[in-house]
Scaffold this motif. Sequence first.
Motif, PDB file in Angstrom:
ATOM      1  N   ALA A 111       1.808   1.025 -10.698  1.00 40.18           N
ATOM      2  CA  ALA A 111       0.698   0.788  -9.770  1.00 40.18           C
ATOM      3  C   ALA A 111       0.444   2.031  -8.929  1.00 40.18           C
ATOM      4  O   ALA A 111       1.380   2.713  -8.517  1.00 40.18           O
ATOM      5  CB  ALA A 111       1.013  -0.401  -8.869  1.00 40.18           C
ATOM      6  N   THR A 127      -2.793  -5.208  -7.226  1.00 42.15           N
ATOM      7  CA  THR A 127      -2.766  -3.761  -7.462  1.00 42.15           C
ATOM      8  C   THR A 127      -3.383  -3.497  -8.831  1.00 42.15           C
ATOM      9  O   THR A 127      -3.608  -4.429  -9.616  1.00 42.15           O
ATOM     10  CB  THR A 127      -1.337  -3.176  -7.445  1.00 42.15           C
ATOM     11  OG1 THR A 127      -0.680  -3.523  -8.667  1.00 42.15           O
ATOM     12  CG2 THR A 127      -0.539  -3.654  -6.248  1.00 42.15           C
ATOM     13  N   THR A 175       0.835  -1.208   0.000  1.00 43.43           N
ATOM     14  CA  THR A 175       0.000   0.000   0.000  1.00 43.43           C
ATOM     15  C   THR A 175       0.869   1.257   0.000  1.00 43.43           C
ATOM     16  O   THR A 175       0.618   2.196  -0.762  1.00 43.43           O
ATOM     17  CB  THR A 175      -0.957  -0.009   1.202  1.00 43.43           C
ATOM     18  OG1 THR A 175      -1.789  -1.172   1.113  1.00 43.43           O
ATOM     19  CG2 THR A 175      -1.825   1.234   1.240  1.00 43.43           C
ATOM     20  N   VAL A 208      -3.843  -0.482  -4.242  1.00 38.83           N
ATOM     21  CA  VAL A 208      -4.112  -1.888  -3.917  1.00 38.83           C
ATOM     22  C   VAL A 208      -5.576  -2.125  -4.235  1.00 38.83           C
ATOM     23  O   VAL A 208      -6.431  -1.309  -3.885  1.00 38.83           O
ATOM     24  CB  VAL A 208      -3.784  -2.169  -2.439  1.00 38.83           C
ATOM     25  CG1 VAL A 208      -4.312  -3.521  -1.995  1.00 38.83           C
ATOM     26  CG2 VAL A 208      -2.279  -2.064  -2.203  1.00 38.83           C
ATOM     27  N   VAL A 252       2.883   1.591  -3.551  1.00 42.16           N
ATOM     28  CA  VAL A 252       2.142   2.048  -4.737  1.00 42.16           C
ATOM     29  C   VAL A 252       1.561   3.448  -4.562  1.00 42.16           C
ATOM     30  O   VAL A 252       1.101   4.052  -5.524  1.00 42.16           O
ATOM     31  CB  VAL A 252       1.025   1.058  -5.156  1.00 42.16           C
ATOM     32  CG1 VAL A 252       1.611  -0.315  -5.434  1.00 42.16           C
ATOM     33  CG2 VAL A 252      -0.092   0.986  -4.132  1.00 42.16           C
TER      34      VAL A 252
END
Length: 141
Positions: free
Chosen positions: A90, A113, A55, A93, A58
């Motif tokens: 990305a 993702t 998390t 998530v 990205v």
Amino acid sequence: MGVLAAAATRAARAPASHHRPGSHHPTRAQQARPAPAITGAALAAAVRVGRDVATAWVSHRPGWAAQLRRYATTGLAAQLTAGDHAYLPATAVTGPATAVRKTAGSVTVMVPTNAGPAAVTVVRSGGRWLAAAVHLTRAGD
């Protein structure tokens, strides 16, 4: 002298070993014993760390690097926070994290993702779980 007698004589002449089985070196039975399984609360904690690292990784928001450092080894944090973060395709998530491989001291966590699954390798370090590696994979990797 018979074969058994000769072997017994050689054994009697050999210097006594200062090692007791299991004192310094694991016995064959100990070597063959599988490592304890990572289950329950320990597995859930490893999966949470994998999710939290993915998390943070990205995220393109301010503070992502500080968040990542909380859950990553020093080496991984240095690697991921050096240079431009814009290379990472990305940005979010998209589903729950799952453990896909467990060994004695590590768990591989897959985190979906919007640019494909992120594989996060989480290891035990200093009594807690820390991410040691992360990369985007292609479906089926």
